[in-house]
Write an enzyme that holds these catalytic residues in place. Structure first.
Site, PDB file in Angstrom:
ATOM      1  N   ILE A   1       0.829  -1.203   0.000  1.00 52.01           N
ATOM      2  CA  ILE A   1       0.000   0.000   0.000  1.00 52.01           C
ATOM      3  C   ILE A   1       0.865   1.256   0.000  1.00 52.01           C
ATOM      4  O   ILE A   1       0.489   2.284  -0.576  1.00 52.01           O
ATOM      5  CB  ILE A   1      -0.981  -0.004   1.199  1.00 52.01           C
ATOM      6  CG1 ILE A   1      -2.070   1.030   0.990  1.00 52.01           C
ATOM      7  CG2 ILE A   1      -0.254   0.245   2.522  1.00 52.01           C
ATOM      8  CD1 ILE A   1      -2.967   0.752  -0.199  1.00 52.01           C
TER       9      ILE A   1
ATOM     10  N   LYS B   1      -5.333   2.553   7.457  1.00 53.69           N
ATOM     11  CA  LYS B   1      -6.424   1.771   8.045  1.00 53.69           C
ATOM     12  C   LYS B   1      -6.059   0.289   8.070  1.00 53.69           C
ATOM     13  O   LYS B   1      -5.287  -0.174   7.222  1.00 53.69           O
ATOM     14  CB  LYS B   1      -7.728   2.023   7.286  1.00 53.69           C
ATOM     15  CG  LYS B   1      -7.730   1.492   5.842  1.00 53.69           C
ATOM     16  CD  LYS B   1      -8.113   0.030   5.771  1.00 53.69           C
ATOM     17  CE  LYS B   1      -7.810  -0.564   4.434  1.00 53.69           C
ATOM     18  NZ  LYS B   1      -7.940  -2.034   4.431  1.00 53.69           N
TER      19      LYS B   1
END
Length: 314
Positions: free
Chosen positions: A15, A92
Site C-alpha cells: 500500500i 487503516k
C-alpha cells in the site's frame, strides 16, 4: 504561502508503494524526508532507517509520520512519534484493537499532536453524494457485496492470517467505513459468520447482519464478503429507502447510480484526498480519529460464529 510539511513513512509494503509514496510525491504540501523499513527498502535521496527511533535520533527534519505497518505495530509507533513531537497519519485499520485506538485519541490530545485515522474509501465524490441523498431517510434494505482476490491485493502477506490481522475484514472495513459516513443513523452488528480456512486464524469470507435505528422494523441489512474472488472485483453497496429510492455504489464508492441512473462517476483519488485532508488538519492543528469502522469489525468478531472451510495456500 501554504506550509510544506516534512513527512516520513514507517512501513514500506504494497500500500505504501502503490499509494502513499506516489501521492506524497505529487502533493506540494508534503516533502518525503525519511523512510523506516526493517527490510531496508530505499528511495533515491531519502534516508532509510531500521526503526523509528533511529530516524528520530538522526536529526532528519520530520513534522509528521505516516504509519503503514501491519496493525498490531501501529499503537506503539504512533505513541513514540507523538512523544517525540511528531504528528501521525495512520493507515487503516488504525490499530489491532479498539482500546489501542481510543488510547491514541487521548494521547494525541495529551501531547497536542494531530492524529489522523485514514479511511480511504470515504474519500470519494459518490460517497459524499450518497450521504446527502440518505440524510433524513429510513432504510428498507442494505446489502454489501465486497469480494476480491487476496492473492492480488495481499500477495504473500502472512500477517493478515495471524490473530490481529483481520483476514477478509481488512478490505471489508473499507465498506464499513463508507456505511459509517453515509447512513442516516448508527449501525450495529447483530450476527456474523466467520468462514475460516482450517490452516489459518482469520476469516477468508463472511456474512454479517446489522440493525439500525434509521431502518424500518422489517429492514434487511446484510453484508457478504469474500477473499476468494478472481477476475473482476466486487466492491458494491446497494441501499433502498422506505420512500423507494434505490442507491447503488459501485467500484469502491467511485460510482453512484440512483434509481438505475448513474449520477456520479469519478476517478479513484482516495489517497490524494487523504493527504489533502491531512494537510488541512495540520494547518488547523486538529485531529480526526473517528474509528467506528474498527468497532464494527470488532463486534463482528465478538458475536461471530466461526465456520470452517478448506485450507488456504498461496
Amino acid at each position: 504561502m501554504a506550509k510544506t510539511y516534512a513527512i516520513a513513512i514507517v512501513g514500506i509494503g504494497k500500500i505504501t508503494e502503490d499509494q502513499h509514496l506516489p501521492c506524497i510525491a505529487k502533493n506540494p504540501r508534503f516533502k518525503l524526508t525519511g523512510l523506516v523499513s526493517q527490510r531496508g527498502v530505499a528511495r533515491d535521496g531519502v534516508p532509510t532507517f531500521k526503526t523509528l527511533g533511529e530516524l528520530l535520533k538522526s536529526g532528519v527534519a520530520v513534522d509528521a509520520v505516516a504509519v503503514c505497518t501491519p496493525p498490531n505495530a501501529r499503537h506503539a509507533i504512533a505513541v513514540e512519534a507523538m512523544d517525540a513531537g511528531k504528528h501521525v497519519l495512520l493507515e487503516k485499520p488504525t490499530t489491532a484493537t479498539t482500546l489501542e485506538t481510543a488510547d491514541l485519541v487521548a494521547h494525541a490530545a495529551k501531547t497536542q499532536r494531530v492524529a489522523y485515522a485514514t479511511w480511504h474509501s470515504q474519500h470519494n465524490a459518490a460517497v459524499d453524494e450518497a450521504k446527502r441523498l440518505l440524510a433524513g431517510q429510513r432504510l428498507k434494505r442494505l446489502h454489501v457485496e465486497w469480494k476480491e482476490d487476496v492473492r492480488r491485493w495481499h500477495p504473500g502477506q502472512e500477517w493478515i492470517w495471524a490473530p490481529g490481522g483481520f483476514g477478509v475484514f481488512d478490505p471489508t472495513i473499507n465498506a464499513l467505513s463508507i456505511l459509517t459516513k453515509i447512513l442516516p443513523g448508527p449501525l450495529f452488528v447483530t450476527s456474523a459468520e466467520l468462514i475460516t480456512p482450517s490452516n489459518r486464524e482469520t476469516p477468508i469470507a463472511g456474512k454479517v447482519t446489522f440493525r439500525s435505528p434509521a431502518a424500518a422494523a422489517n429492514a434487511s441489512l446484510t453484508a457478504e464478503v469474500d477473499w476468494r474472488q478472481t477476475g473482476p472485483q466486487s466492491w458494491n453497496i446497494d441501499i433502498e429507502t422506505e420512500s423507494g429510492t434505490k442507491l447503488e455504489l459501485r467500484e469502491g464508492g467511485t460510482k453512484l447510480s440512483v434509481d438505475g441512473k448513474q449520477t456520479v462517476a469519478a476517478p479513484m483519488e482516495e489517497y490524494e484526498r487523504i493527504y489533502e485532508h491531512f494537510a488541512d488538519l495540520l494547518d488547523r492543528g486538529q485531529s480526526d480519529m473517528h474509528y467506528t469502522p474498527l468497532q464494527l469489525v470488532a463486534d463482528a468478531f465478538f458475536v461471530g460464529k466461526r465456520v470452517p472451510t478448506d485450507a488456504f495456500h498461496w
